[in-house]
Design a protein around this motif. Structure first.
Motif, short mmCIF file in Angstrom:
data_model
loop_
_atom_site.label_atom_id
_atom_site.label_comp_id
_atom_site.label_asym_id
_atom_site.label_seq_id
_atom_site.Cartn_x
_atom_site.Cartn_y
_atom_site.Cartn_z
N SER A 157 -17.55 56.80 58.15
CA SER A 157 -17.66 55.98 59.25
C SER A 157 -18.09 56.68 60.55
O SER A 157 -18.96 55.88 61.03
N GLU A 158 -17.68 57.73 60.65
CA GLU A 158 -18.08 58.69 62.04
C GLU A 158 -19.58 58.94 62.01
O GLU A 158 -19.94 58.57 62.87
N ARG A 159 -19.89 59.25 60.65
CA ARG A 159 -21.56 59.26 60.48
C ARG A 159 -22.33 58.17 60.89
O ARG A 159 -23.29 58.40 61.50
N LEU A 160 -21.71 57.11 60.20
CA LEU A 160 -22.39 55.81 60.68
C LEU A 160 -22.56 55.48 62.18
O LEU A 160 -23.51 54.95 62.59
N ARG A 161 -21.47 55.88 62.74
CA ARG A 161 -21.52 55.64 64.42
C ARG A 161 -22.77 56.65 64.94
O ARG A 161 -23.21 56.08 65.79
N GLY B 126 -25.79 55.21 64.77
CA GLY B 126 -25.88 53.83 65.47
C GLY B 126 -26.05 52.89 64.49
O GLY B 126 -26.54 51.75 64.79
#
Length: 235
Positions: free
Chosen positions: A227-231, A234
């Motif tokens: 989830s952090e990587r997706l944020r 972007g």
């Protein structure tokens, strides 16, 4: 009157323009490739996060059920069967003694990623390592449940077949099996042998539950990383 441009200078200028054009084209292609890789990575990560949400929800259900089984077995071990109302006793025996339900995670997106050979498109090396460790943990959970079944079939099932013949799956009544005898004699459950087998199954469930707890920790950790990587992407 201006001096004519030497041929060599004109050729050098044209060559510089050609080289610059090639470099710009290569740079543009590289930028497009990078953007495509990032889009592919985001798609895989989004699918994995969605899948892990489903797996975690199913895992919560499985862990709650295993805890209920352990509670039912503990009730059987601490009670005199004659003091328990029949419906509760049937439920404890069915859920605690009979059932061997396993946890089945949702893994299609993870398996597709592994089969596609695109694991390297995941840019975060910690996520790649985590997915590899998760695959190992899932294999351990599967192996643990297979061992659970082997011991259950070797010890618990023969006890059920010989000592609890009244409990037959003749039909369903409020989610519980109908029994051959309307008022079966469950006093055998108070014998030392029966209690030893109940303790044995309690330990099997406890071992399996601990493996599910460890899997839950890894699922949660990986979901957080992805989830952090997706944020960061972007997405």
């Amino acid at each position: 009157m201006s001096q004519p441009v030497p041929v060599w200078a004109r050729l050098a200028g044209e060559l510089a323009v050609i080289i610059a054009g090639v470099l710009i084209a290569l740079s543009a292609d590289s930028w497009i490739d990078v953007r495509q890789d990032l889009r592919t990575e985001a798609e895989h990560l989004a699918a994995l996060v969605e899948e892990f949400d489903e797996s975690l929800a199913a895992l919560d259900v499985a862990r709650d059920y295993k805890l209920k089984q352990m509670a039912d077995l503990q009730r059987l071990l601490s009670s005199r069967v004659r003091d328990v109302d029949p419906d509760s006793l049937d439920a404890w025996i069915y859920d605690g003694v009979y059932v061997t339900r396993s946890y089945v995670p949702v893994l299609s997106a993870l398996r597709d990623l592994e089969a596609s050979g695109e694991l390297d498109v995941i840019g975060d090396p910690e996520i790649r390592r985590g997915l590899a460790l998760l695959a190992t943990r899932l294999e351990m959970v599967s192996t643990g449940y297979n061992e659970f079944l082997v011991y259950h079939q070797a010890v618990v099932d023969p006890f059920i077949a010989t000592e609890l013949p009244a409990l037959h799956l003749l039909g369903e009544r409020n989610g519980l099996p109908a029994v051959a005898d309307a008022s079966p004699d469950w006093s055998v459950l108070e014998s030392d042998r029966a209690r030893g087998i109940l303790v044995f199954k309690l330990s099997l469930i406890g071992n399996y539950l601990r493996s599910l707890d460890a899997l839950d920790v890894q699922f949660e950790a990986m979901r957080g990383l992805m989830s952090e990587r997706l944020r960061a992407l972007g997405a």
